[in-house]
Design a protein around this motif. Sequence first.
Motif, PDB file in Angstrom:
ATOM      1  N   ARG A  84       0.809  -1.222   0.000  1.00 35.72           N
ATOM      2  CA  ARG A  84       0.000   0.000   0.000  1.00 35.72           C
ATOM      3  C   ARG A  84       0.841   1.270   0.000  1.00 35.72           C
ATOM      4  O   ARG A  84       0.419   2.292  -0.496  1.00 35.72           O
ATOM      5  CB  ARG A  84      -0.946   0.002   1.209  1.00 35.72           C
ATOM      6  CG  ARG A  84      -1.987  -1.109   1.169  1.00 35.72           C
ATOM      7  CD  ARG A  84      -2.921  -1.065   2.371  1.00 35.72           C
ATOM      8  NE  ARG A  84      -3.850  -2.185   2.347  1.00 35.72           N
ATOM      9  CZ  ARG A  84      -3.622  -3.355   2.913  1.00 35.72           C
ATOM     10  NH1 ARG A  84      -2.479  -3.574   3.541  1.00 35.72           N
ATOM     11  NH2 ARG A  84      -4.513  -4.329   2.853  1.00 35.72           N
ATOM     12  N   ARG A  85       2.007   1.192   0.601  1.00 35.79           N
ATOM     13  CA  ARG A  85       2.850   2.380   0.616  1.00 35.79           C
ATOM     14  C   ARG A  85       4.313   1.966   0.596  1.00 35.79           C
ATOM     15  O   ARG A  85       4.695   0.926   1.137  1.00 35.79           O
ATOM     16  CB  ARG A  85       2.574   3.248   1.842  1.00 35.79           C
ATOM     17  CG  ARG A  85       3.062   2.677   3.169  1.00 35.79           C
ATOM     18  CD  ARG A  85       2.967   3.670   4.305  1.00 35.79           C
ATOM     19  NE  ARG A  85       3.594   3.152   5.512  1.00 35.79           N
ATOM     20  CZ  ARG A  85       4.871   3.341   5.828  1.00 35.79           C
ATOM     21  NH1 ARG A  85       5.655   4.033   5.013  1.00 35.79           N
ATOM     22  NH2 ARG A  85       5.366   2.840   6.947  1.00 35.79           N
ATOM     23  N   ARG A  86       5.134   2.770  -0.037  1.00 32.39           N
ATOM     24  CA  ARG A  86       6.564   2.532  -0.005  1.00 32.39           C
ATOM     25  C   ARG A  86       7.140   3.136   1.270  1.00 32.39           C
ATOM     26  O   ARG A  86       6.576   4.083   1.818  1.00 32.39           O
ATOM     27  CB  ARG A  86       7.242   3.117  -1.239  1.00 32.39           C
ATOM     28  CG  ARG A  86       7.102   4.624  -1.391  1.00 32.39           C
ATOM     29  CD  ARG A  86       7.767   5.110  -2.673  1.00 32.39           C
ATOM     30  NE  ARG A  86       7.099   4.597  -3.853  1.00 32.39           N
ATOM     31  CZ  ARG A  86       7.487   4.875  -5.100  1.00 32.39           C
ATOM     32  NH1 ARG A  86       8.546   5.637  -5.313  1.00 32.39           N
ATOM     33  NH2 ARG A  86       6.820   4.391  -6.134  1.00 32.39           N
ATOM     34  N   GLU A  88       9.288   5.261   4.004  1.00 30.57           N
ATOM     35  CA  GLU A  88      10.019   6.514   4.109  1.00 30.57           C
ATOM     36  C   GLU A  88      11.509   6.183   4.185  1.00 30.57           C
ATOM     37  O   GLU A  88      11.893   5.103   4.655  1.00 30.57           O
ATOM     38  CB  GLU A  88       9.598   7.282   5.363  1.00 30.57           C
ATOM     39  CG  GLU A  88       8.115   7.660   5.400  1.00 30.57           C
ATOM     40  CD  GLU A  88       7.763   8.739   4.397  1.00 30.57           C
ATOM     41  OE1 GLU A  88       8.692   9.473   3.972  1.00 30.57           O
ATOM     42  OE2 GLU A  88       6.580   8.837   4.028  1.00 30.57           O
ATOM     43  N   ASP A 114       6.663   2.964  -9.607  1.00 33.06           N
ATOM     44  CA  ASP A 114       6.614   1.648  -8.954  1.00 33.06           C
ATOM     45  C   ASP A 114       7.566   0.656  -9.600  1.00 33.06           C
ATOM     46  O   ASP A 114       8.241  -0.112  -8.908  1.00 33.06           O
ATOM     47  CB  ASP A 114       5.190   1.097  -8.994  1.00 33.06           C
ATOM     48  CG  ASP A 114       4.262   1.817  -8.026  1.00 33.06           C
ATOM     49  OD1 ASP A 114       4.766   2.569  -7.171  1.00 33.06           O
ATOM     50  OD2 ASP A 114       3.040   1.637  -8.135  1.00 33.06           O
TER      51      ASP A 114
END
Length: 293
Positions: A84-86, A88, A114
């Motif tokens: 859902r998220r890369r 930080e 992506d």
Amino acid sequence: MSPAGDTDKGRLAIIAGNGLLPSYVAEAARAAGEDPFVISLKGELDRSWEGYDHAVIGVGDLSALAEIFKRNNITRVVMSGGVRRRPEWREVRPTWRTVAKMPGVVRTLLSGGDNTVLQMVIKLIEDDGRRVVGAQDIAPDLLAAVGPIGAMSPGNEDKIDILKGAAAAEALGALDIGQGAVSVGGRIVALEGAEGTDGMLERVASLRAAGRISPRRRGVLVKLCKPQQDVRADLPSIGLSTVMNAKAAGLAGIAIEAGRALVLDRQAVMKAADEAGLFVCGLDRGLPSWGLR
């Protein structure tokens, strides 16, 4: 012997994001005589991996990943499922081997698409001495074939939408943005972004409800591999939720790339599509008009 059963090359690890794909890959590997080690990504775990050797790590924890590989004699790795998220850049925990590469890693996380990020991850894994293989190498039965999947086939108007959608999806993929496009009446009404396919289809349903899309034209979802995509990660996929969201958006059907897209829960997809009066079909990039007849 199939690649999934190639146990003499060491143990297989499955890096598991969310969704159904990791389960299918794990089951296919086990059926072929493998003993896969499942590495779930923190924040993406949506099923129990009881019965499999498994661990949970942060999505940017390269140090923990390398330790798992070493401790469990992992030589082959498959990346499967959604993320859902890369991470930080502050969440990335490098190994001693990857410390020098951190500036490039951070730049890619901040500004890469992506596919660029996935290519970076593949390179980091393979630079550590492992080999990354595709989900389709472990579970080849998931690959879409050319032609209809189910009872329905695209009509003449649908074929026009498929060709329009395919051109848009190719252009979108070349920019490393997304894999899907929706064409209604020969007009592109939606392109897939960070929200993913289901989110895009929900947007199409909202546009239709608001009168921004003609209620008389149904339209088609097209999903293709990005032209530059490394097929070992993030192949386009559809499942039951794709069919249900396409139905809610008023579409006539779904077209995906044969040999380079996955159909998850195929029997449920066929049943739901037939009941909804939707077609699902595979396209061949190498044939004239994508193999449409």
